[in-house]
Design a protein around this motif. Structure first.
Motif, PDB file in Angstrom:
ATOM      1  N   VAL A 292      12.383   1.621  68.029  1.00  0.00           N
ATOM      2  CA  VAL A 292      13.417   0.795  68.280  1.00  0.00           C
ATOM      3  C   VAL A 292      13.604  -0.226  67.812  1.00  0.00           C
ATOM      4  CG1 VAL A 292      14.084   0.367  70.791  1.00  0.00           C
ATOM      5  CG2 VAL A 292      12.197   1.959  71.029  1.00  0.00           C
ATOM      6  N   ALA A 293      15.182   0.417  67.705  1.00  0.00           N
ATOM      7  CA  ALA A 293      15.382  -1.820  67.137  1.00  0.00           C
ATOM      8  C   ALA A 293      17.153  -1.563  67.106  1.00  0.00           C
ATOM      9  CB  ALA A 293      14.690  -1.333  65.464  1.00  0.00           C
ATOM     10  N   ASP A 294      17.789  -2.097  66.523  1.00  0.00           N
ATOM     11  CA  ASP A 294      19.498  -2.452  66.816  1.00  0.00           C
ATOM     12  C   ASP A 294      19.572  -1.642  64.980  1.00  0.00           C
ATOM     13  OD1 ASP A 294      20.004  -3.882  68.875  1.00  0.00           O
ATOM     14  OD2 ASP A 294      19.015  -5.237  68.056  1.00  0.00           O
ATOM     15  N   VAL A 295      18.967  -2.063  64.317  1.00  0.00           N
ATOM     16  CA  VAL A 295      19.212  -1.328  62.732  1.00  0.00           C
ATOM     17  C   VAL A 295      17.983  -1.135  62.361  1.00  0.00           C
ATOM     18  CG1 VAL A 295      19.762  -1.397  60.275  1.00  0.00           C
ATOM     19  CG2 VAL A 295      21.015  -2.649  62.811  1.00  0.00           C
ATOM     20  N   VAL A 296      17.567   0.980  61.672  1.00  0.00           N
ATOM     21  CA  VAL A 296      16.115   1.220  60.893  1.00  0.00           C
ATOM     22  C   VAL A 296      17.043   1.772  59.996  1.00  0.00           C
ATOM     23  CG1 VAL A 296      14.646   2.435  61.200  1.00  0.00           C
ATOM     24  CG2 VAL A 296      15.735   1.974  63.707  1.00  0.00           C
ATOM     25  N   VAL A 297      16.556   0.519  58.845  1.00  0.00           N
ATOM     26  CA  VAL A 297      16.363   1.101  57.660  1.00  0.00           C
ATOM     27  C   VAL A 297      15.612   2.060  56.864  1.00  0.00           C
ATOM     28  CG1 VAL A 297      17.470   0.484  54.802  1.00  0.00           C
ATOM     29  CG2 VAL A 297      17.309  -0.589  57.064  1.00  0.00           C
ATOM     30  N   ILE A 298      15.974   2.990  56.335  1.00  0.00           N
ATOM     31  CA  ILE A 298      15.042   4.314  55.380  1.00  0.00           C
ATOM     32  C   ILE A 298      15.209   4.732  53.926  1.00  0.00           C
ATOM     33  CG2 ILE A 298      14.410   5.128  57.731  1.00  0.00           C
ATOM     34  CD1 ILE A 298      16.055   7.364  57.028  1.00  0.00           C
ATOM     35  N   THR A 299      14.144   4.927  53.545  1.00  0.00           N
ATOM     36  CA  THR A 299      14.675   5.491  51.948  1.00  0.00           C
ATOM     37  C   THR A 299      16.100   7.066  52.131  1.00  0.00           C
ATOM     38  OG1 THR A 299      12.368   6.703  51.489  1.00  0.00           O
ATOM     39  CG2 THR A 299      12.432   4.449  51.189  1.00  0.00           C
ATOM     40  N   GLU A 300      16.825   7.424  51.025  1.00  0.00           N
ATOM     41  CA  GLU A 300      16.975   8.385  50.324  1.00  0.00           C
ATOM     42  C   GLU A 300      16.045   9.416  50.381  1.00  0.00           C
ATOM     43  OE1 GLU A 300      21.143   8.480  48.286  1.00  0.00           O
ATOM     44  OE2 GLU A 300      19.495   7.397  47.026  1.00  0.00           O
ATOM     45  N   LYS A 301      14.529   8.935  50.770  1.00  0.00           N
ATOM     46  CA  LYS A 301      13.533  10.527  50.518  1.00  0.00           C
ATOM     47  C   LYS A 301      13.346  10.973  51.859  1.00  0.00           C
ATOM     48  CE  LYS A 301       8.698  10.879  48.651  1.00  0.00           C
ATOM     49  NZ  LYS A 301       8.144  10.086  47.781  1.00  0.00           N
ATOM     50  N   ASP A 302      13.428   9.639  52.630  1.00  0.00           N
ATOM     51  CA  ASP A 302      12.694  10.149  54.214  1.00  0.00           C
ATOM     52  C   ASP A 302      13.703  10.444  54.514  1.00  0.00           C
ATOM     53  OD1 ASP A 302      10.251   8.750  54.530  1.00  0.00           O
ATOM     54  OD2 ASP A 302      11.762   7.049  54.144  1.00  0.00           O
ATOM     55  N   ALA A 303      15.446  10.328  54.303  1.00  0.00           N
ATOM     56  CA  ALA A 303      16.763  10.551  55.317  1.00  0.00           C
ATOM     57  C   ALA A 303      16.728  12.163  54.927  1.00  0.00           C
ATOM     58  CB  ALA A 303      17.939   9.583  54.230  1.00  0.00           C
ATOM     59  N   VAL A 304      15.733  12.884  54.004  1.00  0.00           N
ATOM     60  CA  VAL A 304      16.686  13.746  53.693  1.00  0.00           C
ATOM     61  C   VAL A 304      16.287  14.210  54.704  1.00  0.00           C
ATOM     62  CG1 VAL A 304      16.946  14.238  51.735  1.00  0.00           C
ATOM     63  CG2 VAL A 304      14.605  14.025  52.173  1.00  0.00           C
ATOM     64  N   LYS A 305      14.289  14.045  55.564  1.00  0.00           N
ATOM     65  CA  LYS A 305      13.890  14.387  56.318  1.00  0.00           C
ATOM     66  C   LYS A 305      14.190  14.568  57.917  1.00  0.00           C
ATOM     67  CE  LYS A 305      10.328  12.285  53.921  1.00  0.00           C
ATOM     68  NZ  LYS A 305       8.771  11.486  54.232  1.00  0.00           N
ATOM     69  N   LEU A 306      16.293  13.748  58.447  1.00  0.00           N
ATOM     70  CA  LEU A 306      16.342  14.311  59.594  1.00  0.00           C
ATOM     71  C   LEU A 306      17.447  14.378  59.335  1.00  0.00           C
ATOM     72  CD1 LEU A 306      15.530   9.765  60.085  1.00  0.00           C
ATOM     73  CD2 LEU A 306      14.397  12.101  60.712  1.00  0.00           C
ATOM     74  N   SER A 307      17.168  15.925  60.436  1.00  0.00           N
ATOM     75  CA  SER A 307      18.657  16.819  60.371  1.00  0.00           C
ATOM     76  C   SER A 307      19.581  16.649  61.425  1.00  0.00           C
ATOM     77  CB  SER A 307      18.538  18.206  59.203  1.00  0.00           C
ATOM     78  OG  SER A 307      17.347  18.503  60.248  1.00  0.00           O
ATOM     79  N   ASP A 308      18.416  16.803  62.577  1.00  0.00           N
ATOM     80  CA  ASP A 308      19.394  17.046  63.668  1.00  0.00           C
ATOM     81  C   ASP A 308      19.215  15.599  64.700  1.00  0.00           C
ATOM     82  OD1 ASP A 308      19.356  20.195  62.668  1.00  0.00           O
ATOM     83  OD2 ASP A 308      17.538  19.978  64.240  1.00  0.00           O
TER      84      ASP A 308
END
Length: 341
Positions: A292-308
């Motif tokens: 839980v945070a105002d802003v969560v920064v992730i890598t592109e490699k992790d971003a592809v795991k989130l789809s919905d």
């Protein structure tokens, strides 16, 4: 209490005399097995298969974290810019199955693997994954018969797939280290002498073309990461205003081989991190797993795991590799595919 693999990995960075004595015989055994296995493939006693188009393997002799995937993306883009139809094959680490999967726009990371899916989205190149790179290559060519060249992402030690060129990505931080032993006493899959048998070495993390690395190979290339603007997940044209983060809680999450590099990069950009969360490399990631945070920064490699249900507070830091000199031109010339610009 640290786990055994964490103790050993720490030993790779800061050698422990007792551990070195205990692990040295195991590394020699590993070395013999690796050498015999390669010799059996090279002699034809173990079967390897040639695909009908040239294959370039981009791999490493290290265990993880060499900066290979950005190099693959940059090489594919360079070849595409020269008009060459390029395909990508990979094992697809982190996915749920082993069968061959030819990627399509609806592919998910659990069926394609995070890195292959990221490469597919970054480059648009036809991509297939499978525990058998030969099988993945055949399926890819069946689906895309116009492919002229296949890049095998990783798989330097996957000798069942014959290759026309081998490129090793070697981390600059290790170029001058004396303690570079094979598993388990060190983090190498093959000895340093293996570098003499490949077509080129890309030193990752180096700034510019450095003669300091000439001892590694005749054909030396350097790769550095260029940071792109942080964008909102699912909206690559909407950028994060870093100047407005001072009063917000910012958290960074990374499931990569060396997450501290990602966290340090964000700090170097002037982002104060209230929390960092390091996940195992290729670890699954769901929206519910994010802090839980105002802003969560992730890598592109992790971003592809989130789809919905992509949350609006998740942002992505993209990076791209700058390779000097032109590695794509070298590959094209070596394979007699150079067409000019």
């Amino acid at each position: 209490m640290p786990k055994l693999h964490q103790i050993i990995e720490q030993h790779w960075q800061r050698p422990n005399l007792i551990l070195g004595i205990l692990l040295w015989p195991l590394s020699r055994l590993f070395q013999v097995v690796a050498a015999v296995r390669r010799k059996l493939y090279m002699s034809g006693r173990l079967k390897s298969e040639q695909l009908p188009v040239p294959v370039v393997v981009v791999g490493n002799i290290h265990v993880g974290g060499a900066g290979k995937t950005p190099v693959v993306a940059a090489l594919v883009r360079g070849l595409q810019a020269d008009g060459i139809q390029v395909g990508i094959v990979s094992r697809g680490y982190g996915r749920s199955g082993n069968s061959v999967h030819v990627l399509h726009p609806q592919s998910r990371s659990d069926e394609a693997g995070d890195e292959p899916l990221m490469l597919y989205r970054q480059t648009g190149a036809p991509t297939a994954v499978g525990s058998s790179r030969v099988g993945a290559g055949k399926a890819l060519l069946a689906a895309y018969p116009d492919i002229e060249l296949i890049i095998a992402d990783d798989g330097l030690q996957h000798y069942a797939l014959r290759r026309d060129m081998e490129i090793v990505v070697f981390p600059a931080a290790d170029s001058g280290r004396k303690h570079l032993d094979l598993l388990p006493n060190g983090g190498l899959r093959e000895p340093m002498s293996r570098l003499r048998t490949v077509d080129a070495v890309v030193v990752s993390g180096s700034r510019g073309y450095a003669e300091d690395y000439r001892h590694l190979h005749t054909h030396i290339y350097s790769s550095r990461l260029e940071i792109k603007p942080i964008y909102r997940i699912g909206k690559p044209d909407e950028y994060l205003d870093i100047g407005r983060l001072k009063q917000l809680k910012v958290v960074a999450v990374a499931g990569i081989a060396k997450p501290e590099r990602f966290f340090d990069t964000l700090r170097s950009m002037g982002i104060a991190l209230a929390e960092t969360r390091a996940l195992p490399d290729h670890a699954a990631l769901r929206v519910a797993d994010l802090p839980v945070a105002d802003v969560v920064v992730i890598t592109e490699k992790d971003a592809v795991k989130l789809s919905d249900g992509l949350p609006q507070n998740v942002w992505v830091l993209p990076v791209c590799a700058i390779i000097e000199p032109d590695l794509a031109a070298f590959v094209a010339r070596r394979l007699n595919m150079f067409r000019g610009k």
